[in-house]
Design an enzyme around this catalytic site. Structure first.
Site, PDB file in Angstrom:
ATOM      1  N   ASP A   1      59.112  73.728  48.581  1.00 12.32           N
ATOM      2  CA  ASP A   1      60.554  73.561  48.714  1.00 12.32           C
ATOM      3  C   ASP A   1      60.934  73.824  50.174  1.00 12.32           C
ATOM      4  OD1 ASP A   1      63.296  73.400  47.119  1.00 12.32           O
ATOM      5  OD2 ASP A   1      63.444  75.226  48.313  1.00 12.32           O
TER       6      ASP A   1
ATOM      7  N   HIS B   1      60.125  70.268  39.729  1.00 12.18           N
ATOM      8  CA  HIS B   1      60.207  70.768  41.093  1.00 12.18           C
ATOM      9  C   HIS B   1      59.320  71.972  41.367  1.00 12.18           C
ATOM     10  CE1 HIS B   1      61.960  71.562  44.984  1.00 12.18           C
ATOM     11  NE2 HIS B   1      62.278  72.798  44.623  1.00 12.18           N
TER      12      HIS B   1
END
Length: 330
Positions: A107, A307
């Site tokens: 991320d 994610h």
């Protein structure tokens, strides 16, 4: 409750950094691998990788990024610019008595890892990026790009929503645990919104991100005890340090102008979730890897993965990382 064998083998340390201190968790001996988390997480997001890397013969070190956990949290918003975070990473390497490291990020951590290797290739000899593809610095000013991303009804993109100090904090901090549970679920493969649902990346006019979180159970990769770890950290620290990373994107654009269009030339690896908005929205960035990541050894998009790639698919990610590390030049 007694510690598990794995937890007992971890060492928590505080080391000096330009902002004051970095908290890190270390396991194993061997070549240094620095693990950098994203938003809104902590060193704990690497709990599955620390023992696997240690078992493979590496000194695995997961940090709390500036603004998170037990690391320093400067009051100045500008103290969270990318170049400062790069220097924090370099300071950790020095404090551990090493000259170089492989850096792995997820991320925001992927972006920090990429820029660490771009700006300080003398320290960071290789970079593995999880979730967020590398895009070279430059292009249009970020705030202008994000301001134009509203959908029907002029929804507001989450990055723009995060810009005003105190605004997102007012949504999150009255119920940190509940907000985190919803956010983690919304970006997970087994709980993310269906087709046509804008999900948590946009707010309606005058609305909040939370209004678009899915209702129901935690995602499969996170249990109540794990959520307690994350929530406990943010209930103690607040979210401002974490959110200040988003509030520096225009400063980064200016600071990194000298690297505009620059490829990342160190050996690299990319792992992402095939269902992650970061890989679908940035599909063109992945297609550009032959030019932007000339040292890339592989791009791995994990089917059915969202994610939180190293937590949703720990065994697969561990195998990919250790195979890649083993093939790197000494």
């Amino acid at each position: 409750m007694p510690q598990s064998t794995t937890a007992a083998q971890r060492t928590h340390r505080l080391v000096p950094s330009p902002a004051g201190r970095v908290h890190l968790v270390e396991q194993g001996t061997g070549p240094l691998v620095l693990l950098v988390h994203g938003f809104p997480e902590s060193w704990y997001s690497w709990r599955h990788q620390l023992p696997a890397l240690a078992a493979a013969g590496y000194r695995a070190v997961a940090v709390d990024v500036r603004g998170y956990g037990r690391s320093s949290r400067p009051a100045d918003v500008a103290a969270y610019r990318m170049l400062d975070l790069v220097e924090d990473n370099a300071a950790v390497v020095r404090a551990l008595g090493e000259e170089s490291a492989v850096v792995v990020g997820h991320d925001w951590g992927a972006t920090i890892a990429a820029h660490s290797a771009l700006v300080r290739p003398d320290v960071f000899r290789a970079a593995a990026l999880l979730g967020v593809p590398y895009t070279p610095p430059g292009g249009p000013r970020p705030s202008e790009v994000f301001a134009g991303m509203g959908g029907e009804g002029r929804d507001e993109f989450y990055v723009s929503y995060f810009q005003e100090p105190g605004r997102a904090e007012a949504e999150i901090e009255p119920d940190v645990r509940g907000w985190l549970a919803g956010f983690y679920a919304a970006l997970s493969a087994d709980a993310m919104p269906g087709p046509g649902d804008p999900g948590p990346h946009f707010t309606g006019p005058g609305g909040t991100l939370r209004e678009r979180f899915p209702a129901g159970a935690l995602p499969g990769w996170l249990d109540e005890a794990g959520l307690d770890v994350y929530a406990g950290e943010f209930e103690r620290t607040g979210l401002t340090g974490a959110l200040n990373r988003y509030r520096n994107m225009d400063r980064d654009w200016e600071d990194l102008a000298r690297f505009a269009g620059a490829p990342l030339t160190v050996p690299s690896l990319f792992i992402g979730g095939a269902l992650d908005a970061s890989t679908t929205w940035l599909a063109d960035a992945i297609k550009a890897f032959p030019d932007t990541l000339p040292g890339l050894s592989g791009t791995h998009l994990l089917d059915g993965c969202g994610h939180w790639v190293q937590q949703e698919r720990p065994a697969e990610v561990n195998r990919l990382l250790t195979d890649w590390l083993a093939a790197l030049p000494a």
